[in-house]
Design a protein around this motif. Structure first.
Motif, mmCIF file in Angstrom:
data_model
loop_
_atom_site.group_PDB
_atom_site.id
_atom_site.type_symbol
_atom_site.label_atom_id
_atom_site.label_comp_id
_atom_site.label_asym_id
_atom_site.label_seq_id
_atom_site.Cartn_x
_atom_site.Cartn_y
_atom_site.Cartn_z
ATOM 1 N N GLU A 13 0.867 -1.170 0.000
ATOM 2 C CA GLU A 13 0.000 0.000 0.000
ATOM 3 C C GLU A 13 0.905 1.222 0.000
ATOM 4 O OE1 GLU A 13 -3.498 2.160 2.700
ATOM 5 O OE2 GLU A 13 -2.689 0.203 3.305
ATOM 6 N N ASP A 14 1.070 1.837 -1.155
ATOM 7 C CA ASP A 14 2.023 2.931 -1.327
ATOM 8 C C ASP A 14 1.445 4.245 -0.796
ATOM 9 O OD1 ASP A 14 2.688 0.785 -3.169
ATOM 10 O OD2 ASP A 14 4.202 2.141 -3.972
ATOM 11 N N ILE A 15 2.230 4.942 -0.002
ATOM 12 C CA ILE A 15 1.838 6.263 0.491
ATOM 13 C C ILE A 15 3.036 7.195 0.384
ATOM 14 C CG2 ILE A 15 1.052 7.623 2.463
ATOM 15 C CD1 ILE A 15 -0.532 5.279 3.400
ATOM 16 N N ASP A 16 2.875 8.244 -0.381
ATOM 17 C CA ASP A 16 3.948 9.225 -0.578
ATOM 18 C C ASP A 16 3.718 10.383 0.394
ATOM 19 O OD1 ASP A 16 6.133 10.493 -1.610
ATOM 20 O OD2 ASP A 16 5.117 11.224 -3.412
ATOM 21 N N ILE A 17 4.573 10.512 1.372
ATOM 22 C CA ILE A 17 4.401 11.546 2.397
ATOM 23 C C ILE A 17 4.973 12.877 1.918
ATOM 24 C CG2 ILE A 17 5.099 12.279 4.705
ATOM 25 C CD1 ILE A 17 4.919 9.452 5.635
ATOM 26 N N LYS A 18 4.099 13.885 1.886
ATOM 27 C CA LYS A 18 4.512 15.221 1.459
ATOM 28 C C LYS A 18 4.066 16.311 2.424
ATOM 29 C CE LYS A 18 6.592 13.997 -2.323
ATOM 30 N NZ LYS A 18 8.075 14.094 -2.411
ATOM 31 N N ASP A 19 3.019 16.036 3.220
ATOM 32 C CA ASP A 19 2.479 17.062 4.103
ATOM 33 C C ASP A 19 1.831 16.394 5.312
ATOM 34 O OD1 ASP A 19 0.144 15.954 3.061
ATOM 35 O OD2 ASP A 19 -0.125 17.583 1.617
ATOM 36 N N LYS A 20 1.143 17.200 6.125
ATOM 37 C CA LYS A 20 0.540 16.696 7.347
ATOM 38 C C LYS A 20 -0.538 15.652 7.075
ATOM 39 C CE LYS A 20 -1.760 18.177 11.599
ATOM 40 N NZ LYS A 20 -2.270 19.348 12.383
ATOM 41 N N SER A 21 -1.375 15.898 6.063
ATOM 42 C CA SER A 21 -2.465 14.964 5.784
ATOM 43 C C SER A 21 -1.944 13.616 5.293
ATOM 44 C CB SER A 21 -3.427 15.564 4.751
ATOM 45 O OG SER A 21 -2.768 15.804 3.515
ATOM 46 N N SER A 22 -0.912 13.642 4.450
ATOM 47 C CA SER A 22 -0.355 12.370 3.962
ATOM 48 C C SER A 22 0.405 11.653 5.076
ATOM 49 C CB SER A 22 0.557 12.599 2.754
ATOM 50 O OG SER A 22 1.603 13.503 3.049
ATOM 51 N N THR A 23 0.983 12.407 6.026
ATOM 52 C CA THR A 23 1.622 11.784 7.183
ATOM 53 C C THR A 23 0.591 11.060 8.030
ATOM 54 O OG1 THR A 23 3.324 13.506 7.259
ATOM 55 C CG2 THR A 23 3.010 12.189 9.250
ATOM 56 N N GLU A 24 -0.551 11.711 8.263
ATOM 57 C CA GLU A 24 -1.619 11.073 9.026
ATOM 58 C C GLU A 24 -2.163 9.845 8.305
ATOM 59 O OE1 GLU A 24 -4.377 14.250 9.570
ATOM 60 O OE2 GLU A 24 -3.234 15.200 11.202
ATOM 61 N N ALA A 25 -2.259 9.927 6.979
ATOM 62 C CA ALA A 25 -2.724 8.774 6.204
ATOM 63 C C ALA A 25 -1.742 7.611 6.324
ATOM 64 C CB ALA A 25 -2.893 9.168 4.737
ATOM 65 N N ALA A 26 -0.449 7.920 6.341
ATOM 66 C CA ALA A 26 0.563 6.877 6.485
ATOM 67 C C ALA A 26 0.466 6.201 7.841
ATOM 68 C CB ALA A 26 1.957 7.465 6.282
ATOM 69 N N ILE A 27 0.254 6.991 8.897
ATOM 70 C CA ILE A 27 0.145 6.428 10.240
ATOM 71 C C ILE A 27 -1.087 5.538 10.354
ATOM 72 C CG2 ILE A 27 -0.254 7.009 12.672
ATOM 73 C CD1 ILE A 27 1.553 9.469 12.184
ATOM 74 N N ILE A 28 -2.208 5.971 9.762
ATOM 75 C CA ILE A 28 -3.414 5.142 9.756
ATOM 76 C C ILE A 28 -3.152 3.828 9.026
ATOM 77 C CG2 ILE A 28 -5.770 4.972 8.839
ATOM 78 C CD1 ILE A 28 -6.012 8.010 9.340
ATOM 79 N N SER A 29 -2.473 3.902 7.886
ATOM 80 C CA SER A 29 -2.149 2.699 7.118
ATOM 81 C C SER A 29 -1.247 1.758 7.909
ATOM 82 C CB SER A 29 -1.466 3.099 5.806
ATOM 83 O OG SER A 29 -0.963 1.966 5.117
ATOM 84 N N LEU A 30 -0.253 2.323 8.587
ATOM 85 C CA LEU A 30 0.661 1.503 9.383
ATOM 86 C C LEU A 30 -0.063 0.828 10.538
ATOM 87 C CD1 LEU A 30 3.670 3.960 9.331
ATOM 88 C CD2 LEU A 30 3.749 1.611 8.477
ATOM 89 N N LYS A 31 -0.996 1.532 11.151
ATOM 90 C CA LYS A 31 -1.767 0.926 12.234
ATOM 91 C C LYS A 31 -2.663 -0.184 11.702
ATOM 92 C CE LYS A 31 -1.848 4.821 15.461
ATOM 93 N NZ LYS A 31 -2.697 5.823 16.159
ATOM 94 N N ARG A 32 -3.199 0.017 10.527
ATOM 95 C CA ARG A 32 -4.076 -0.994 9.934
ATOM 96 C C ARG A 32 -3.293 -2.241 9.504
ATOM 97 N NH1 ARG A 32 -6.317 2.070 6.531
ATOM 98 N NH2 ARG A 32 -4.850 1.775 4.813
ATOM 99 N N ASN A 33 -2.152 -2.026 8.872
ATOM 100 C CA ASN A 33 -1.376 -3.152 8.343
ATOM 101 C C ASN A 33 -0.413 -3.749 9.365
ATOM 102 O OD1 ASN A 33 -2.614 -2.834 5.806
ATOM 103 N ND2 ASN A 33 -1.112 -1.278 5.200
ATOM 104 N N GLY A 34 -0.007 -2.948 10.344
ATOM 105 C CA GLY A 34 0.879 -3.437 11.392
ATOM 106 C C GLY A 34 2.341 -3.455 11.031
ATOM 107 N N ILE A 35 2.664 -3.203 9.765
ATOM 108 C CA ILE A 35 4.057 -3.330 9.322
ATOM 109 C C ILE A 35 4.290 -2.430 8.118
ATOM 110 C CG2 ILE A 35 3.567 -5.297 7.782
ATOM 111 C CD1 ILE A 35 6.279 -6.478 8.782
ATOM 112 N N GLY A 36 5.502 -1.882 8.024
ATOM 113 C CA GLY A 36 5.813 -0.991 6.919
ATOM 114 C C GLY A 36 7.254 -1.103 6.468
ATOM 115 N N LEU A 37 7.481 -0.695 5.226
ATOM 116 C CA LEU A 37 8.819 -0.572 4.647
ATOM 117 C C LEU A 37 8.956 0.887 4.247
ATOM 118 C CD1 LEU A 37 11.362 -2.214 3.735
ATOM 119 C CD2 LEU A 37 10.266 -2.413 1.491
ATOM 120 N N LYS A 38 10.041 1.528 4.656
ATOM 121 C CA LYS A 38 10.083 2.987 4.576
ATOM 122 C C LYS A 38 11.440 3.522 4.135
ATOM 123 C CE LYS A 38 9.991 6.854 7.863
ATOM 124 N NZ LYS A 38 11.465 6.987 7.801
ATOM 125 N N GLY A 39 11.399 4.516 3.260
ATOM 126 C CA GLY A 39 12.569 5.317 2.957
ATOM 127 C C GLY A 39 12.621 6.522 3.877
#
Length: 379
Positions: free
Chosen positions: A83-109
């Motif tokens: 589930e790709d999420i490109d973080i650029k601002d506050k809203s996309s950061t919040e979306a990434a955190i929600i995704s990480l909580k839902r999936n439980g695991i992430g791979l990150k640059g």
């Protein structure tokens, strides 16, 4: 039928890789023996035998590395959907955190932090704090075939990841006078100390070294040191020692073989882990992971975006590939992790495809192609 086929494929892959070189299977085994305590509350998104992983490409060479990881994981048949999420601002950061909580695991640059803006806080640190990813683990082990100043380096840096100087608690009392607060608590010091000792036991390590500056910061670092000493009494079979941070840095570049597991507060961990990474060949070779009781994020060991390498096809993708293998081990997909690690190890050892940072002249794409060929050979 899809689920059954995946199970059969996984079983077949396991049989095919039973002949793995023991040195390969042990290289980054920390992902396999990753503390049962860190997984006890974890839940991963799994549908039909496949896992959904949050992928945050980050900045700099991160998007390029993410594409290469996808290619390699697809080639070895790992049951991973990103589930790709490109973080650029506050809203996309919040979306990434929600995704990480839902999936439980992430791979990150790594995500760039604007140094020039005093109001800009590190998104990387925000994610770690909000998910309580309290332990950052960076394994620094020399790969066969990589030539460095020191041989037989095999140490692990365990860094408290949620407090210390990274709380962004700063203010300017009057013009030209800034206070920056460093927070150290007994609860979090005890938690990371126990993590380090448990890690040592589960990974057949012999010693834990606590790194501090208690001779100057007698209350803050003194609390951290005394808590580590107190925890060490519960682990009679693990040797414990302590070392002041400045001496530690000198000892690492002169006699790194003396270290095994190292545990320390946040800022020291960032510095020491980068020294360790430099000792074993640089930022393109070493993975890292951030672990909490519920969530986990995997990334390169050095938090560097590699802006000077963007678009040049010269960056070393091995660190990010190793991070993906650690992620697979965290999901108990060990056969796929073995396949990737062995392919990287063989590619680097034979010396035919190496990027410039490890005494080669191959491009990133050529190294990835060589890794894929090794996967095919052993399939």
């Amino acid at each position: 039928m899809t689920f059954i086929w995946k199970q059969i494929h996984s079983w077949q892959l396991g049989l095919k890789y039973k002949g793995l070189d023991w040195r390969v299977s042990q290289f980054y085994q920390i992902g396999c023996r990753l503390l049962s305590t860190s997984k006890r509350n974890c839940t991963f998104s799994q549908y039909g035998g496949r896992y959904t992983v949050t992928l945050i490409p980050g900045d700099g060479i991160g998007p390029e590395m993410a594409r290469h990881v996808k290619t390699v994981l697809h080639k070895c048949g790992a049951p991973i959907d990103f589930e790709d999420i490109d973080i650029k601002d506050k809203s996309s950061t919040e979306a990434a955190i929600i995704s990480l909580k839902r999936n439980g695991i992430g791979l990150k640059g790594t995500i760039t932090t604007d140094i020039s803006n005093p109001q800009s806080q590190s998104i990387n640190a925000q994610i770690r704090r909000k998910l309580d990813l309290y332990s950052n683990i960076v394994p620094c082990k020399l790969l066969p075939g990589v030539h460095t100043r020191h041989n037989h380096v095999d140490l692990v840096v365990i860094r408290e990841n949620t407090e210390g100087e990274y709380g962004s608690l700063e203010h300017e009392n009057v013009d030209g006078v800034v206070e920056s607060l460093k927070i150290i608590t007994e609860v979090k010091s005890r938690r990371i100390a126990k993590f380090a000792f448990d890690y040592a036991i589960q990974n057949n390590r012999r010693k834990v070294t606590a790194i501090h500056k208690a001779n100057i910061m007698k209350l803050a670092d003194g609390l951290f040191l005394e808590t580590c000493r107190d925890v060490s009494k519960e682990y009679k079979n693990i040797e414990f020692e302590s070392m002041i941070i400045d001496n530690c840095c000198m000892q690492m570049v002169t006699n790194p073989q003396q270290f095994d597991v190292m545990v320390m507060p946040n800022l020291y961990g960032n510095i020491v882990s980068h020294i360790g990474i430099g000792l074993v060949g640089g930022i393109g070779l070493v993975p890292g992971k951030n672990i909490g009781d519920k969530y986990a994020i995997f990334e390169s060991g050095a938090r560097n975006i590699g802006s000077d390498l963007v678009g040049l096809n010269r960056a070393n993708p091995c660190g990010f590939l190793f991070a993906s293998a650690l992620m697979l081990r965290h999901l108990n997909l060990n056969n796929y992790a073995d396949a990737i690690e062995r392919a990287i190890w063989t590619t680097i050892k034979n010396g035919k495809s190496r990027t410039p940072d490890i005494q080669g002249d191959s491009t990133t794409a050529e190294l990835i192609d060589a890794v894929i060929r090794e996967i095919d050979v052993n399939a």
